[in-house]
Design an enzyme around this catalytic site. Structure first.
Site, PDB file in Angstrom:
ATOM      1  N   CYS A   1       0.745  -1.560   0.446  1.00  0.00           N
ATOM      2  CA  CYS A   1      -0.052   0.102   0.465  1.00  0.00           C
ATOM      3  C   CYS A   1       0.253   1.279   0.149  1.00  0.00           C
ATOM      4  O   CYS A   1       1.173   1.413   0.966  1.00  0.00           O
ATOM      5  CB  CYS A   1      -1.137   0.363   1.522  1.00  0.00           C
ATOM      6  SG  CYS A   1      -1.956   1.313   1.761  1.00  0.00           S
TER       7      CYS A   1
ATOM      8  N   CYS B   1      -0.474   4.068   2.052  1.00  0.00           N
ATOM      9  CA  CYS B   1      -0.445   3.688   3.943  1.00  0.00           C
ATOM     10  C   CYS B   1       1.200   4.206   3.479  1.00  0.00           C
ATOM     11  O   CYS B   1       1.585   4.524   4.738  1.00  0.00           O
ATOM     12  CB  CYS B   1      -0.700   2.286   4.227  1.00  0.00           C
ATOM     13  SG  CYS B   1      -2.319   1.683   3.759  1.00  0.00           S
ATOM     14  N   ASP B   2       2.276   4.218   3.283  1.00  0.00           N
ATOM     15  CA  ASP B   2       3.514   3.616   3.439  1.00  0.00           C
ATOM     16  C   ASP B   2       4.672   4.703   2.526  1.00  0.00           C
ATOM     17  O   ASP B   2       5.508   4.661   2.493  1.00  0.00           O
ATOM     18  CB  ASP B   2       4.292   2.259   3.612  1.00  0.00           C
ATOM     19  CG  ASP B   2       3.142   0.989   5.038  1.00  0.00           C
ATOM     20  OD1 ASP B   2       2.540   2.045   5.516  1.00  0.00           O
ATOM     21  OD2 ASP B   2       3.280  -0.257   3.997  1.00  0.00           O
TER      22      ASP B   2
END
Length: 317
Positions: free
Chosen positions: A133, A136-137
């Site tokens: 992701c 997300c990261d």
């Protein structure tokens, strides 16, 4: 007899449990024996969930959600569902330990599972350079070099998003043709930070504590080489966890559970679905949590309707 049973314990499941518990529905949450907490249990720091300006570790966020649900009266069971009976006014859920639970309503929130490369060090380095992701990261890889693996729209989107943070993105695809749409592919090709590596598959991920590189094989010549990267983003798709409801609930072309408009109502009365299992597009913790809210409210309204109908029938007799 329960009011509602919630299957799944990710952001959708626990949010549904919080809302259902606050409505005095005393929900039973089947959290799984292995996958409890959902995909966020495999994530390190979460920076994009509202309310945590300094970020929060994925497991900590899920623990807080669980505690909040339990505070209002939700019951958590750590076991796996092996069969469902969803037809009729009474729903039945059978667990791996043989226990059978009945309820008037069921919320199905089992999420989705990212497809993996199947490499030996993929799971070991998950959260330490391996991610599924970019949203997300991605911010953790500022001024670094990363690889995105895949050839569809999701891979193009991941690669393009990552250029906001990283110095360079290698987009690695096993063939010469792409599944991605022309618009997404053109956007990625126009980005000077993205370098395409075609006819190539990833054979190894290197790193002791953090990702330090990947081993590649040319699918045409068989030539092997290594590439120094600090991050690996796997973008080869995700599969909604719908195996228990195949042939039971109506599914979409994307394989997610079909729901009525913006509601969580499935093709069976009293059965609701929420989170990634109904979402082929966004797959974020916050959208899953919102979807869990919808499911709990829909279930509450359904139970009120059923109760009113039962009371009216009893009065008529």
């Amino acid at each position: 007899m329960r009011h509602v049973i919630i299957i799944g314990s990710g952001p959708a499941g626990y949010t549904a449990a919080i809302y259902a518990a606050r409505a005095n529905l005393a929900p039973l949450v089947i959290a799984s024996s292995v996958e409890f907490g959902g995909e966020l249990m495999k994530t390190t720091e979460v920076e994009n969930f509202p309310g945590f300006p300094e970020g929060i570790m994925g497991p900590d966020l899920m623990t807080r959600m669980q505690q909040q649900a339990e505070r209002f009266g939700a019951e958590i069971v750590y076991d796996d569902v092996v069969s469902l009976e969803l037809d009729g006014p009474v729903k039945a859920v059978t667990l791996g330990n043989g226990d059978r639970h009945e309820a008037h309503a069921v919320i199905y929130a089992t999420g989705s599972a990212y497809r993996k490369l199947g490499l030996p060090d993929e799971d070991r380095l998950s959260g330490y350079g391996v991610s599924w992701c970019a949203t997300c990261d991605g911010a953790f890889f500022r001024q670094k070099t990363v690889a995105v693996i895949g050839g569809g729209d999701s891979a193009m989107e991941e690669a393009t998003f990552l250029t906001r943070f990283v110095d360079k993105v290698y987009l690695i695809h096993r063939s010469e043709s792409f599944r991605a749409s022309a618009a997404m592919l053109d956007r990625a090709k126009a980005d000077e930070k993205i370098e395409f590596v075609m006819n190539t598959r990833v054979e190894q991920i290197f790193g002791t504590d953090l990702v330090s590189g990947i081993g590649l094989v040319d699918t045409v010549t068989g030539e092997q080489r290594t590439l120094d990267v600090q991050g690996v983003f796997v973008a080869i798709g995700a599969d909604p966890r719908t195996h228990l409801v195949h042939g039971v609930l109506e599914l979409t072309e994307q394989g997610t559970i079909a729901v009525d408009g913006r509601s969580s109502r499935t093709s069976l009365p009293g059965v609701f679905a929420a989170g990634d299992v109904v979402d082929p597009t966004y797959k974020q913790a916050i959208t899953a949590a919102g979807s869990g809210t919808v499911a709990a409210l829909d279930a509450q309204h359904y139970l009120e309707t059923v109760h009113d109908a039962s009371r009216a029938a009893a009065t008529a007799v």
